[in-house]
Scaffold this motif. Sequence first.
Motif, PDB file in Angstrom:
ATOM      1  N   PHE A 223      -0.826   4.960  -1.365  1.00  0.00           N
ATOM      2  CA  PHE A 223      -1.967   5.267  -0.504  1.00  0.00           C
ATOM      3  C   PHE A 223      -1.485   6.119   0.663  1.00  0.00           C
ATOM      4  O   PHE A 223      -0.370   5.948   1.158  1.00  0.00           O
ATOM      5  N   LYS A 224      -2.322   7.043   1.080  1.00  0.00           N
ATOM      6  CA  LYS A 224      -1.958   7.978   2.144  1.00  0.00           C
ATOM      7  C   LYS A 224      -1.633   7.226   3.428  1.00  0.00           C
ATOM      8  O   LYS A 224      -2.269   6.232   3.763  1.00  0.00           O
ATOM      9  N   GLU A 225      -0.644   7.764   4.137  1.00  0.00           N
ATOM     10  CA  GLU A 225      -0.152   7.122   5.362  1.00  0.00           C
ATOM     11  C   GLU A 225      -1.270   6.825   6.360  1.00  0.00           C
ATOM     12  O   GLU A 225      -1.356   5.739   6.900  1.00  0.00           O
ATOM     13  N   GLY A 226      -2.135   7.759   6.616  1.00  0.00           N
ATOM     14  CA  GLY A 226      -3.212   7.562   7.577  1.00  0.00           C
ATOM     15  C   GLY A 226      -4.232   6.533   7.133  1.00  0.00           C
ATOM     16  O   GLY A 226      -5.000   6.022   7.936  1.00  0.00           O
ATOM     17  N   MET A 227      -4.251   6.222   5.854  1.00  0.00           N
ATOM     18  CA  MET A 227      -5.217   5.270   5.303  1.00  0.00           C
ATOM     19  C   MET A 227      -4.693   3.843   5.252  1.00  0.00           C
ATOM     20  O   MET A 227      -5.467   2.908   5.089  1.00  0.00           O
ATOM     21  N   GLN A 228      -3.405   3.674   5.371  1.00  0.00           N
ATOM     22  CA  GLN A 228      -2.820   2.357   5.152  1.00  0.00           C
ATOM     23  C   GLN A 228      -3.312   1.316   6.157  1.00  0.00           C
ATOM     24  O   GLN A 228      -3.657   0.198   5.777  1.00  0.00           O
ATOM     25  N   ASP A 229      -3.390   1.672   7.440  1.00  0.00           N
ATOM     26  CA  ASP A 229      -3.847   0.707   8.437  1.00  0.00           C
ATOM     27  C   ASP A 229      -5.326   0.371   8.219  1.00  0.00           C
ATOM     28  O   ASP A 229      -5.718  -0.797   8.244  1.00  0.00           O
ATOM     29  N   PHE A 230      -6.136   1.393   7.975  1.00  0.00           N
ATOM     30  CA  PHE A 230      -7.565   1.202   7.707  1.00  0.00           C
ATOM     31  C   PHE A 230      -7.757   0.317   6.472  1.00  0.00           C
ATOM     32  O   PHE A 230      -8.527  -0.641   6.485  1.00  0.00           O
ATOM     33  N   THR A 231      -7.022   0.639   5.416  1.00  0.00           N
ATOM     34  CA  THR A 231      -7.121  -0.114   4.163  1.00  0.00           C
ATOM     35  C   THR A 231      -6.671  -1.557   4.352  1.00  0.00           C
ATOM     36  O   THR A 231      -7.324  -2.488   3.873  1.00  0.00           O
ATOM     37  N   MET A 232      -5.581  -1.732   5.081  1.00  0.00           N
ATOM     38  CA  MET A 232      -5.074  -3.079   5.324  1.00  0.00           C
ATOM     39  C   MET A 232      -6.114  -3.907   6.076  1.00  0.00           C
ATOM     40  O   MET A 232      -6.347  -5.068   5.763  1.00  0.00           O
ATOM     41  N   ARG A 233      -6.788  -3.307   7.038  1.00  0.00           N
ATOM     42  CA  ARG A 233      -7.818  -4.022   7.795  1.00  0.00           C
ATOM     43  C   ARG A 233      -9.022  -4.373   6.914  1.00  0.00           C
ATOM     44  O   ARG A 233      -9.582  -5.466   7.030  1.00  0.00           O
ATOM     45  N   LEU A 234      -9.408  -3.466   6.033  1.00  0.00           N
ATOM     46  CA  LEU A 234     -10.490  -3.771   5.090  1.00  0.00           C
ATOM     47  C   LEU A 234     -10.109  -4.953   4.198  1.00  0.00           C
ATOM     48  O   LEU A 234     -10.908  -5.855   3.965  1.00  0.00           O
ATOM     49  N   ILE A 235      -8.881  -4.925   3.712  1.00  0.00           N
ATOM     50  CA  ILE A 235      -8.407  -5.988   2.828  1.00  0.00           C
ATOM     51  C   ILE A 235      -8.327  -7.310   3.578  1.00  0.00           C
ATOM     52  O   ILE A 235      -8.829  -8.336   3.102  1.00  0.00           O
ATOM     53  N   MET A 236      -7.721  -7.299   4.760  1.00  0.00           N
ATOM     54  CA  MET A 236      -7.586  -8.540   5.532  1.00  0.00           C
ATOM     55  C   MET A 236      -8.959  -9.096   5.901  1.00  0.00           C
ATOM     56  O   MET A 236      -9.186 -10.305   5.825  1.00  0.00           O
ATOM     57  N   GLY A 237      -9.879  -8.223   6.297  1.00  0.00           N
ATOM     58  CA  GLY A 237     -11.230  -8.671   6.623  1.00  0.00           C
ATOM     59  C   GLY A 237     -11.922  -9.296   5.424  1.00  0.00           C
ATOM     60  O   GLY A 237     -12.590 -10.330   5.533  1.00  0.00           O
ATOM     61  N   SER A 238     -11.739  -8.677   4.269  1.00  0.00           N
ATOM     62  CA  SER A 238     -12.342  -9.215   3.045  1.00  0.00           C
ATOM     63  C   SER A 238     -11.737 -10.562   2.680  1.00  0.00           C
ATOM     64  O   SER A 238     -12.451 -11.500   2.321  1.00  0.00           O
ATOM     65  N   ILE A 239     -10.433 -10.645   2.790  1.00  0.00           N
ATOM     66  CA  ILE A 239      -9.756 -11.906   2.482  1.00  0.00           C
ATOM     67  C   ILE A 239     -10.249 -13.007   3.422  1.00  0.00           C
ATOM     68  O   ILE A 239     -10.577 -14.110   2.988  1.00  0.00           O
ATOM     69  N   LEU A 240     -10.338 -12.702   4.707  1.00  0.00           N
ATOM     70  CA  LEU A 240     -10.805 -13.712   5.664  1.00  0.00           C
ATOM     71  C   LEU A 240     -12.265 -14.080   5.437  1.00  0.00           C
ATOM     72  O   LEU A 240     -12.664 -15.225   5.671  1.00  0.00           O
TER      73      LEU A 240
ATOM     74  N   LEU B  52       0.833  -1.209   0.000  1.00  0.00           N
ATOM     75  CA  LEU B  52       0.000   0.000   0.000  1.00  0.00           C
ATOM     76  C   LEU B  52       0.865   1.255   0.000  1.00  0.00           C
ATOM     77  O   LEU B  52       0.551   2.238  -0.677  1.00  0.00           O
ATOM     78  N   GLN B  53       1.959   1.215   0.743  1.00  0.00           N
ATOM     79  CA  GLN B  53       2.893   2.354   0.751  1.00  0.00           C
ATOM     80  C   GLN B  53       3.458   2.580  -0.640  1.00  0.00           C
ATOM     81  O   GLN B  53       3.493   3.703  -1.131  1.00  0.00           O
ATOM     82  N   GLU B  54       3.899   1.491  -1.267  1.00  0.00           N
ATOM     83  CA  GLU B  54       4.492   1.598  -2.601  1.00  0.00           C
ATOM     84  C   GLU B  54       3.477   2.060  -3.645  1.00  0.00           C
ATOM     85  O   GLU B  54       3.840   2.716  -4.615  1.00  0.00           O
TER      86      GLU B  54
END
Length: 189
Positions: free
Chosen positions: A141-158, A136-138
């Motif tokens: 995506f904005k720094e403040g959004m990376q954790d939120f985005t990662m959680r959305l992605i991980m939740g979707s994957i799970l 996401l960094q590469e």
Amino acid sequence: MKNNRTRMNREERQVQITQVAIKLFVENGYKGTTTAQIAEAAGISEVTLFRNFESKREIFLHGVMPILTHTLEDKLKVDKDKSPEEVLESFLVDRLAVISENHGVVRLVLMENQMNHELGDIDFIKKVGGQIQKGLQEMGFKEGMQDFTMRLIMGSILSFLYLPETDEDTVREFAAELARTIATIDKNR
């Protein structure tokens, strides 16, 4: 014991052992599977098994790591010809398909990661999450959004772990919508 003593090179033998072992691990759990069972199911002796792998743990990791992490780095590489949204969508399609195809293995890993002290030093979720965060960094995506985005992605994957989807169009539509939503939120922050 089956007679599978065909002459194989080391790589072929490791693939054979790993495939058999993963099936047994999914059926019996990590602790419920012995190296003797793996060797017998592969049609080889335990000596041959240990010529190819040092331990049951090594066999387990050899089988699950490609499914969980090894292909992540390639899927998250920034493609100059694609927008971050397109890269994210492509990544999501790939991961959701991998999860749906390998849901038994992924469930096994999640259970064993929580309960098995022999594998406790490897936090698969943190490892996957860290790779997604780096991607996401590469992608920019904005720094403040990376954790939120990662959680959305991980939740979707799970969610695809527990509700596997084999229809490629449904997976693509979900991935496109999630990528679009994340990109829109990122732009508006």
